[in-house]
Design a protein around this motif. Sequence first.
Motif, PDB file in Angstrom:
ATOM      1  N   LEU A 203       0.765  -1.015   0.081  1.00  0.00           N
ATOM      2  CA  LEU A 203      -0.076  -0.107   0.275  1.00  0.00           C
ATOM      3  C   LEU A 203       0.848   1.245  -0.064  1.00  0.00           C
ATOM      4  CD1 LEU A 203      -3.083   0.651   1.891  1.00  0.00           C
ATOM      5  CD2 LEU A 203      -1.501   2.385   2.026  1.00  0.00           C
ATOM      6  N   THR A 207       1.569   3.953  -3.211  1.00  0.00           N
ATOM      7  CA  THR A 207       1.124   5.546  -2.873  1.00  0.00           C
ATOM      8  C   THR A 207       2.314   6.380  -3.063  1.00  0.00           C
ATOM      9  OG1 THR A 207      -0.597   4.513  -1.206  1.00  0.00           O
ATOM     10  CG2 THR A 207       0.028   6.982  -1.191  1.00  0.00           C
ATOM     11  N   GLY A 230       7.761  12.902   7.846  1.00  0.00           N
ATOM     12  CA  GLY A 230       7.497  11.303   8.311  1.00  0.00           C
ATOM     13  C   GLY A 230       8.527  10.366   7.505  1.00  0.00           C
ATOM     14  N   LEU A 235       4.656   5.628   4.593  1.00  0.00           N
ATOM     15  CA  LEU A 235       4.889   6.279   3.309  1.00  0.00           C
ATOM     16  C   LEU A 235       6.427   6.724   3.184  1.00  0.00           C
ATOM     17  CD1 LEU A 235       1.453   8.253   3.272  1.00  0.00           C
ATOM     18  CD2 LEU A 235       2.212   6.494   1.622  1.00  0.00           C
ATOM     19  N   VAL A 254      12.080  13.826  10.767  1.00  0.00           N
ATOM     20  CA  VAL A 254      11.570  12.916  11.709  1.00  0.00           C
ATOM     21  C   VAL A 254      11.603  13.360  13.140  1.00  0.00           C
ATOM     22  CG1 VAL A 254      12.611  10.900  10.376  1.00  0.00           C
ATOM     23  CG2 VAL A 254      14.127  12.152  11.787  1.00  0.00           C
ATOM     24  N   SER A 255      11.048  12.310  14.039  1.00  0.00           N
ATOM     25  CA  SER A 255      10.937  12.898  15.304  1.00  0.00           C
ATOM     26  C   SER A 255      11.819  12.278  16.553  1.00  0.00           C
ATOM     27  CB  SER A 255       9.542  13.054  15.771  1.00  0.00           C
ATOM     28  OG  SER A 255       9.154  11.580  15.970  1.00  0.00           O
ATOM     29  N   HIS A 315       1.557  14.438   4.167  1.00  0.00           N
ATOM     30  CA  HIS A 315       0.595  13.765   4.701  1.00  0.00           C
ATOM     31  C   HIS A 315       0.036  14.114   6.277  1.00  0.00           C
ATOM     32  CE1 HIS A 315       3.785  11.527   6.417  1.00  0.00           C
ATOM     33  NE2 HIS A 315       4.300  11.454   5.528  1.00  0.00           N
ATOM     34  N   PRO A 316       0.917  14.568   7.012  1.00  0.00           N
ATOM     35  CA  PRO A 316       0.491  14.797   8.396  1.00  0.00           C
ATOM     36  C   PRO A 316      -0.693  15.989   8.230  1.00  0.00           C
ATOM     37  CG  PRO A 316       2.852  15.253   8.136  1.00  0.00           C
ATOM     38  CD  PRO A 316       2.378  14.991   6.716  1.00  0.00           C
ATOM     39  N   GLU A 319      -1.252  20.029  10.944  1.00  0.00           N
ATOM     40  CA  GLU A 319      -0.326  20.520  11.862  1.00  0.00           C
ATOM     41  C   GLU A 319       0.806  21.153  10.850  1.00  0.00           C
ATOM     42  OE1 GLU A 319       0.034  18.404  15.323  1.00  0.00           O
ATOM     43  OE2 GLU A 319       2.189  18.545  15.251  1.00  0.00           O
ATOM     44  N   THR A 362      -3.549  13.369  -4.343  1.00  0.00           N
ATOM     45  CA  THR A 362      -3.195  12.164  -4.897  1.00  0.00           C
ATOM     46  C   THR A 362      -3.682  10.947  -3.806  1.00  0.00           C
ATOM     47  OG1 THR A 362      -1.607  10.573  -5.598  1.00  0.00           O
ATOM     48  CG2 THR A 362      -0.918  11.968  -3.841  1.00  0.00           C
ATOM     49  N   HIS A 363      -3.954   9.814  -4.294  1.00  0.00           N
ATOM     50  CA  HIS A 363      -4.587   8.820  -3.506  1.00  0.00           C
ATOM     51  C   HIS A 363      -4.226   7.544  -4.334  1.00  0.00           C
ATOM     52  CE1 HIS A 363      -7.242   6.837  -0.721  1.00  0.00           C
ATOM     53  NE2 HIS A 363      -8.451   6.627  -1.835  1.00  0.00           N
ATOM     54  N   ASN A 405       2.302   6.380  17.191  1.00  0.00           N
ATOM     55  CA  ASN A 405       3.731   6.700  16.493  1.00  0.00           C
ATOM     56  C   ASN A 405       4.718   6.107  17.264  1.00  0.00           C
ATOM     57  OD1 ASN A 405       5.344   7.741  14.642  1.00  0.00           O
ATOM     58  ND2 ASN A 405       5.185   9.780  15.486  1.00  0.00           N
TER      59      ASN A 405
HETATM   60  P1  NAP Z   1       2.994   6.286   9.740  1.00  0.00           P
HETATM   61  O1  NAP Z   1       3.814   4.889   9.314  1.00  0.00           O
HETATM   62  O2  NAP Z   1       2.179   6.326  11.070  1.00  0.00           O
HETATM   63  O3  NAP Z   1       4.068   7.222   9.462  1.00  0.00           O
HETATM   64  C1  NAP Z   1       3.518   8.590   9.469  1.00  0.00           C
HETATM   65  C2  NAP Z   1       4.828   9.585   9.906  1.00  0.00           C
HETATM   66  O4  NAP Z   1       4.434  10.924  10.000  1.00  0.00           O
HETATM   67  C3  NAP Z   1       4.975   9.332  11.214  1.00  0.00           C
HETATM   68  O5  NAP Z   1       5.915   8.324  11.447  1.00  0.00           O
HETATM   69  C4  NAP Z   1       5.210  10.382  11.776  1.00  0.00           C
HETATM   70  O6  NAP Z   1       7.084  10.655  11.682  1.00  0.00           O
HETATM   71  C5  NAP Z   1       4.932  11.435  10.699  1.00  0.00           C
HETATM   72  N1  NAP Z   1       3.848  12.328  11.721  1.00  0.00           N
HETATM   73  C6  NAP Z   1       2.935  11.987  12.277  1.00  0.00           C
HETATM   74  N2  NAP Z   1       2.234  13.140  12.724  1.00  0.00           N
HETATM   75  C7  NAP Z   1       3.064  14.207  12.280  1.00  0.00           C
HETATM   76  C8  NAP Z   1       2.541  15.430  12.931  1.00  0.00           C
HETATM   77  N3  NAP Z   1       1.476  15.968  13.335  1.00  0.00           N
HETATM   78  N4  NAP Z   1       3.561  16.232  12.369  1.00  0.00           N
HETATM   79  C9  NAP Z   1       4.695  15.949  11.360  1.00  0.00           C
HETATM   80  N5  NAP Z   1       4.914  14.615  11.233  1.00  0.00           N
HETATM   81  C10 NAP Z   1       4.001  13.609  11.690  1.00  0.00           C
HETATM   82  O7  NAP Z   1       1.662   6.444   8.536  1.00  0.00           O
HETATM   83  P2  NAP Z   1       1.957   6.073   6.993  1.00  0.00           P
HETATM   84  O8  NAP Z   1       1.568   4.946   6.926  1.00  0.00           O
HETATM   85  O9  NAP Z   1       3.235   6.813   6.262  1.00  0.00           O
HETATM   86  O10 NAP Z   1       0.581   7.107   6.620  1.00  0.00           O
HETATM   87  C11 NAP Z   1       0.585   8.313   6.724  1.00  0.00           C
HETATM   88  C12 NAP Z   1      -0.939   9.077   6.559  1.00  0.00           C
HETATM   89  O11 NAP Z   1      -0.765   8.830   5.121  1.00  0.00           O
HETATM   90  C13 NAP Z   1      -2.048   8.177   7.409  1.00  0.00           C
HETATM   91  O12 NAP Z   1      -3.091   9.370   7.652  1.00  0.00           O
HETATM   92  C14 NAP Z   1      -2.583   7.312   6.224  1.00  0.00           C
HETATM   93  O13 NAP Z   1      -3.852   7.348   6.358  1.00  0.00           O
HETATM   94  C15 NAP Z   1      -2.291   8.140   4.796  1.00  0.00           C
HETATM   95  N6  NAP Z   1      -1.966   7.318   3.710  1.00  0.00           N
HETATM   96  C16 NAP Z   1      -2.955   7.753   2.780  1.00  0.00           C
HETATM   97  C17 NAP Z   1      -2.870   6.965   1.576  1.00  0.00           C
HETATM   98  C18 NAP Z   1      -3.649   7.259   0.392  1.00  0.00           C
HETATM   99  O14 NAP Z   1      -3.744   6.526  -0.567  1.00  0.00           O
HETATM  100  N7  NAP Z   1      -4.257   8.472   0.289  1.00  0.00           N
HETATM  101  C19 NAP Z   1      -1.955   5.968   1.514  1.00  0.00           C
HETATM  102  C20 NAP Z   1      -1.222   5.606   2.526  1.00  0.00           C
HETATM  103  C21 NAP Z   1      -1.302   6.291   3.521  1.00  0.00           C
HETATM  104  P3  NAP Z   1       7.840  11.337  12.760  1.00  0.00           P
HETATM  105  O15 NAP Z   1       7.363  11.426  13.904  1.00  0.00           O
HETATM  106  O16 NAP Z   1       9.328  10.777  12.677  1.00  0.00           O
HETATM  107  O17 NAP Z   1       8.079  12.896  12.401  1.00  0.00           O
END
Ligand code: NAP
Length: 443
Positions: A203, A207, A230, A235, A254-255, A315-316, A319, A362-363, A405
């Motif tokens: 996935l 994406t 992130g 992603l 990153v954090s 994607h965040p 914020e 995009t999706h 997280n």
């Molecule tokens: P993930 O594994 O949780 O990674 C997201 C990363 O974003 C976290 O590790 C964190 O990294 C960072 N983050 C989280 N909150 C943040 C904030 N408030 N400010 C800055 N950085 C932040 O999740 P993911 O799989 O990458 O998915 C991320 C988002 O994309 C989700 O909402 C998911 O539903 C969406 N998504 C959408 C699609 C689509 O097709 N539309 C596909 C995949 C995912 P740090 O803490 O290290 O900064």
Amino acid sequence: MAEILEAIVTGERKALGALPVPEFYRGVTVHADEVEMFAGMPTRQKDPRRSLHLDHIRTPEVGPGEALIAVMASSINFNTVWSAIFEPRPTFAFLKRYGQTSASAGRHDQPFHVVGSDLSGVVLRVGPGVNAWRPGDEVVAHCLDVELERPDGHDDSMLDPQQRIWGFETNYGGLAELALVKANQLMHKADHLTWEEAASPGLVNSTAYRQLVSRNGACMKQGDVVLIWGASGGLGSFATQLVLRGGGIPVCVVSSAAKANVCRAMGAELIIDRAAEDYRFWADEDTQNPKEWKRFGTRIRELTGGEDPDIVFEHPGRETFGASVYVARRGGTIITCASTSGYNHQYDNRYLWMSLKRIVGTHFANYREAWEANRLIMKGRIHPTLSVVYPLERSGQATYDLHRNLHQGKVGVRCLAPQEGLGVRNPEMRARHLDDINRFRLD
Ligand code: NAP
């Protein structure tokens, strides 16, 4: 199920088509009668360990164009977090709407929802009209479920009005022992990977591929500076690899120091620890703090030698979005696929129009894009970013890790696979890439 598993593990996969399909299988579900269980709670307190269940599910009929898969492994995506906390709305609304489209789609409208949008496994049965795949094939599945009965999706199937994400907007998803997919979701499993490694990129890799590389996304070119939020997450860990492999220059946000280290190990040189540098883009709930956007932009320029990002991988959401629009270069692209921290974004539009920037939505990815992204995995050019693997019974905890997280890269789940490490058919190729494959492992 034991006979099926034995046939897969002992390599007698071709016999699978002759084995009976179990009447029931175990799957991870949310329940329609529990959608109010977190009513009134702040998002952060909603606990997926309470709402996700492991149930016995009656195996659905395999319809025309479909395939039933024996699922060896799956992975957790953030959409399972959304399903498990019933935000922004319970996924049963998707199932109901889908169920009304045809008698066969009615199978999906149930009081339970088997979630999960990734799998690796073996084809058990195919429905009428499926010629490209047969029982015994080792596969992964991408999560685009599409009808293509209207003209709209025939240039890009993501534009089909009946486009859905399997295991989120449809039932019988991948966090289970069996899964029902459309045959045009299937792709070959990389033979140098274990089941759990192979199940993890689907996935997010697809994406990120569309978001960055595809002409439907930001169309990244060599030398582009790409700001990746992130960058060690699901992603982001694929975005970082795609940028490095494509000749771009990632600026990884990153954090923590540990997350910075994993980005460095992937080959990234420009890294911002947003926690250590303590960016506060919002002065309070309603007011942004443009001074902080500026401080962030100055830091990016320090790292890049004065350049602003050609592309911001967003994607965040709420914020960070104001900062993302501000820091993108003149004529740059903010490409967004999500809003983890809130979907009502605020930004200062003067920085967008006066500097001729673009925001592009995009999706997921169409079949072709998912196939190209999977091809990079199969060729060992992009690697899984699996950090930890849970058994199916602990999918609630695995989902909790994402919600809080607490993870890096991808969190895997063993479904039928009795242990980690099975499913490798090309050990020589694996040996060549072992360090890259294991880079995110926390063991
Ligand atoms: P993930 O594994 O949780 O990674 C997201 C990363 O974003 C976290 O590790 C964190 O990294 C960072 N983050 C989280 N909150 C943040 C904030 N408030 N400010 C800055 N950085 C932040 O999740 P993911 O799989 O990458 O998915 C991320 C988002 O994309 C989700 O909402 C998911 O539903 C969406 N998504 C959408 C699609 C689509 O097709 N539309 C596909 C995949 C995912 P740090 O803490 O290290 O900064």
